[in-house]
Design an enzyme around this catalytic site. Structure first.
Site, mmCIF file in Angstrom:
data_model
loop_
_atom_site.group_PDB
_atom_site.id
_atom_site.type_symbol
_atom_site.label_atom_id
_atom_site.label_comp_id
_atom_site.label_asym_id
_atom_site.label_seq_id
_atom_site.Cartn_x
_atom_site.Cartn_y
_atom_site.Cartn_z
ATOM 1 N N ASP A 64 0.836 -1.197 0.000
ATOM 2 C CA ASP A 64 0.000 0.000 0.000
ATOM 3 C C ASP A 64 0.873 1.251 0.000
ATOM 4 O O ASP A 64 2.014 1.234 0.485
ATOM 5 C CB ASP A 64 -0.893 0.034 1.240
ATOM 6 C CG ASP A 64 -1.927 -1.070 1.263
ATOM 7 O OD1 ASP A 64 -2.200 -1.647 0.200
ATOM 8 O OD2 ASP A 64 -2.444 -1.366 2.358
ATOM 9 N N LYS A 65 0.321 2.333 -0.478
ATOM 10 C CA LYS A 65 1.053 3.604 -0.538
ATOM 11 C C LYS A 65 1.674 3.963 0.806
ATOM 12 O O LYS A 65 2.848 4.352 0.886
ATOM 13 C CB LYS A 65 0.106 4.729 -0.981
ATOM 14 C CG LYS A 65 0.776 6.093 -1.052
ATOM 15 C CD LYS A 65 -0.234 7.203 -1.304
ATOM 16 C CE LYS A 65 -1.034 7.517 -0.052
ATOM 17 N NZ LYS A 65 -1.834 8.758 -0.176
#
Length: 233
Positions: A64-65
């Protein structure tokens, strides 16, 4: 949105390199692929990681970012396909560190909650769903302090947002999780305290697994100082 890193800064985060694969320490806040809002992405720096090969490396999995830490890349098409198979079959051991709000009742255990897409218009958001895909995660408490707990997490399956939703659904959301947690959004909200601490990849049949470990990013390292437990766990 974080400032765009330079190629040199990404190169400095290289944790492992051989002829088949790379492992880098992905910065928190840097998406791996471009999204509708634009901004810096890891994809823009893959050419700097060719190390003489004709094509840039490709992602063998994703983070995930806002998750930092160990990210594995294949250096050519055959390597990427083999790595993808290892991840899909659960043979890659992934170890995460997280700081969560509250605390599990037990010092260690397994979370077994199937997950499904929340709705077609919510992108990657997920929900616990008895009819969803099987998902299991193991946890171990490394420390407890000031209403928080420091966990070692190992996903046994690879579902989207698995660790984030498993922790939240179990009553101890990850600190700074703006989707599944309680901290909310905005400039005063803490960053996501989820870090891909280590990875072990059995890439070569006659050799030990390739292992790499990423140091905690500054925001996580600062929070971990609240815990007396040795951070080498």
């Amino acid at each position: 949105m974080i400032a765009a890193p330079t190629d040199a800064e990404i190169l400095a985060r290289l944790l492992y390199r051989d002829g088949m694969m790379l492992v880098i320490d992905k910065p928190a806040g840097l998406p791996v692929h471009a999204g509708p809002k634009g901004g810096p992405v890891l994809d823009h720096h893959l050419d700097a990681l060719r190390f003489g090969l004709p094509q840039p490396p490709a992602l063998a999995h994703r983070l995930d970012k806002d998750t930092s830490g160990c990210l594995v890349l294949g250096r050519h098409r055959k390597a990427t396909a083999k790595l993808g198979d290892l991840f899909a079959s659960g043979k890659v051991v992934k170890t995460y560190w997280a700081v969560v709000e509250g605390s599990p009742a037990e010092d260690e255990g397994r979370i077994d909650l199937p997950l499904a897409r929340k709705s077609p218009d919510r992108g990657w958001w997920m929900k616990v769903d008895p009819q969803g895909q099987p998902a299991q995660s193991e946890f171990r408490v490394l420390g407890r302090a000031e209403g928080l707990s420091w966990l070692k997490l190992r996903p046994l399956t690879g579902r989207t947002h698995q660790l984030r939703l498993h922790c939240a659904a179990s009553g101890f959301p990850i600190l700074g999780d703006a989707i599944y947690g309680t901290a909310g959004r905005g400039p005063e909200a803490p960053p996501l305290h989820l870090h891909a601490r280590a990875v072990s990849v059995p890439l070569y049949p006659k050799k030990p697994p390739v292992a790499a470990e990423a140091p905690p990013p500054p925001h996580l390292a600062g929070t971990l100082r609240r815990f007396a437990t040795d951070t080498a766990a």
